[in-house]
Design a protein around this motif. Structure first.
Motif, PDB file in Angstrom:
ATOM      1  N   SER A   2       2.012  -6.369  -7.556  1.00 29.04           N
ATOM      2  CA  SER A   2       1.555  -6.719  -6.201  1.00 29.04           C
ATOM      3  C   SER A   2       0.800  -8.047  -6.212  1.00 29.04           C
ATOM      4  O   SER A   2       1.073  -8.944  -5.401  1.00 29.04           O
TER       5      SER A   2
ATOM      6  N   SER B 272       0.826  -1.209   0.000  1.00 23.73           N
ATOM      7  CA  SER B 272       0.000   0.000   0.000  1.00 23.73           C
ATOM      8  C   SER B 272       0.864   1.266   0.000  1.00 23.73           C
ATOM      9  O   SER B 272       0.373   2.357  -0.225  1.00 23.73           O
ATOM     10  N   PHE B 273       2.185   1.098   0.245  1.00 25.55           N
ATOM     11  CA  PHE B 273       3.090   2.250   0.248  1.00 25.55           C
ATOM     12  C   PHE B 273       3.836   2.414  -1.070  1.00 25.55           C
ATOM     13  O   PHE B 273       4.613   3.342  -1.226  1.00 25.55           O
ATOM     14  N   VAL B 274       3.663   1.481  -1.993  1.00 24.83           N
ATOM     15  CA  VAL B 274       4.373   1.577  -3.269  1.00 24.83           C
ATOM     16  C   VAL B 274       3.374   1.851  -4.392  1.00 24.83           C
ATOM     17  O   VAL B 274       2.198   1.499  -4.292  1.00 24.83           O
ATOM     18  N   HIS B 275       3.866   2.511  -5.411  1.00 22.39           N
ATOM     19  CA  HIS B 275       3.005   2.834  -6.552  1.00 22.39           C
ATOM     20  C   HIS B 275       3.582   2.173  -7.791  1.00 22.39           C
ATOM     21  O   HIS B 275       4.478   2.711  -8.423  1.00 22.39           O
ATOM     22  N   TRP B 276       3.140   0.978  -8.038  1.00 26.26           N
ATOM     23  CA  TRP B 276       3.538   0.250  -9.234  1.00 26.26           C
ATOM     24  C   TRP B 276       2.308  -0.485  -9.755  1.00 26.26           C
ATOM     25  O   TRP B 276       1.270  -0.512  -9.075  1.00 26.26           O
ATOM     26  N   PRO B 277       2.390  -1.042 -10.944  1.00 19.57           N
ATOM     27  CA  PRO B 277       1.193  -1.704 -11.502  1.00 19.57           C
ATOM     28  C   PRO B 277       0.643  -2.788 -10.573  1.00 19.57           C
ATOM     29  O   PRO B 277       1.405  -3.479  -9.887  1.00 19.57           O
ATOM     30  N   ALA B 278      -0.681  -2.908 -10.569  1.00 19.28           N
ATOM     31  CA  ALA B 278      -1.343  -3.898  -9.704  1.00 19.28           C
ATOM     32  C   ALA B 278      -0.860  -5.314 -10.005  1.00 19.28           C
ATOM     33  O   ALA B 278      -0.858  -6.176  -9.122  1.00 19.28           O
TER      34      ALA B 278
END
Ligand SMILES: [Zn+2]
Length: 157
Positions: free
Chosen positions: A92, A83-89
């Protein structure tokens, strides 16, 4: 299970997930392979453990093998960290599916896993196999069949 079985298991699981999502399959599979190898970072001889020996020794020294990194707690902490990283779903989801496939496969071994760590309860299926044994080869073959089955939709794209 061996690293090879975990890689194939992670790919099979992610290919199954790709059937019911519109995720980019290549990214999902790559993340799934990483996720499938991640729990064995607690083992210095594992594929990932050999890449980061100092971290592997640290985790093994603190938690031991097949405990924390083979638990629901680990899975939930990794999920929370995402939830703290911004990369493609896909990344994750692939990692989480890969970890999940690893836990299921290791629960099918005689040693089982500490799924509810820190509770010292070993979880294993009623029928288990020996790591690296001939029965594991059978599981590997079934996983390959799953990959071919789920992969036909992706290849037709
Ligand atoms: Zn493992």
């Amino acid at each position: 299970m061996t690293g090879k079985t975990h890689v194939i298991g992670g790919i099979a699981a992610c290919m199954a997930v790709s059937q019911v999502t519109d995720h980019e399959p290549v990214l999902l599979l790559a993340a799934g392979v990483f996720g499938a190898l991640l729990p064995d970072i607690c083992h210095g001889g594992s594929k990932l453990g050999r890449k980061v020996p100092a971290l592997s020794r640290l985790i093994n020294g603190v938690f031991g093998h097949r405990t924390f990194t083979h638990s629901l707690l680990f899975l939930l902490l990794i999920r929370a960290a995402f939830s703290f990283v911004h990369w493609p779903a896909e990344i994750s989801e692939g990692i989480l599916v890969g970890i999940g496939s690893h836990l299921i496969l290791d629960a099918a071994t005689k040693n089982g896993i500490k799924l509810f760590y820190p509770i010292n309860l070993t979880v294993r299926f009623p029928v288990t196999v020996r790591t690296g044994g001939s029965a594991e080869s059978g599981i590997l073959a079934v996983l390959v069949v799953c990959i071919v089955y789920f992969g036909r939709g992706i290849i037709q794209l």
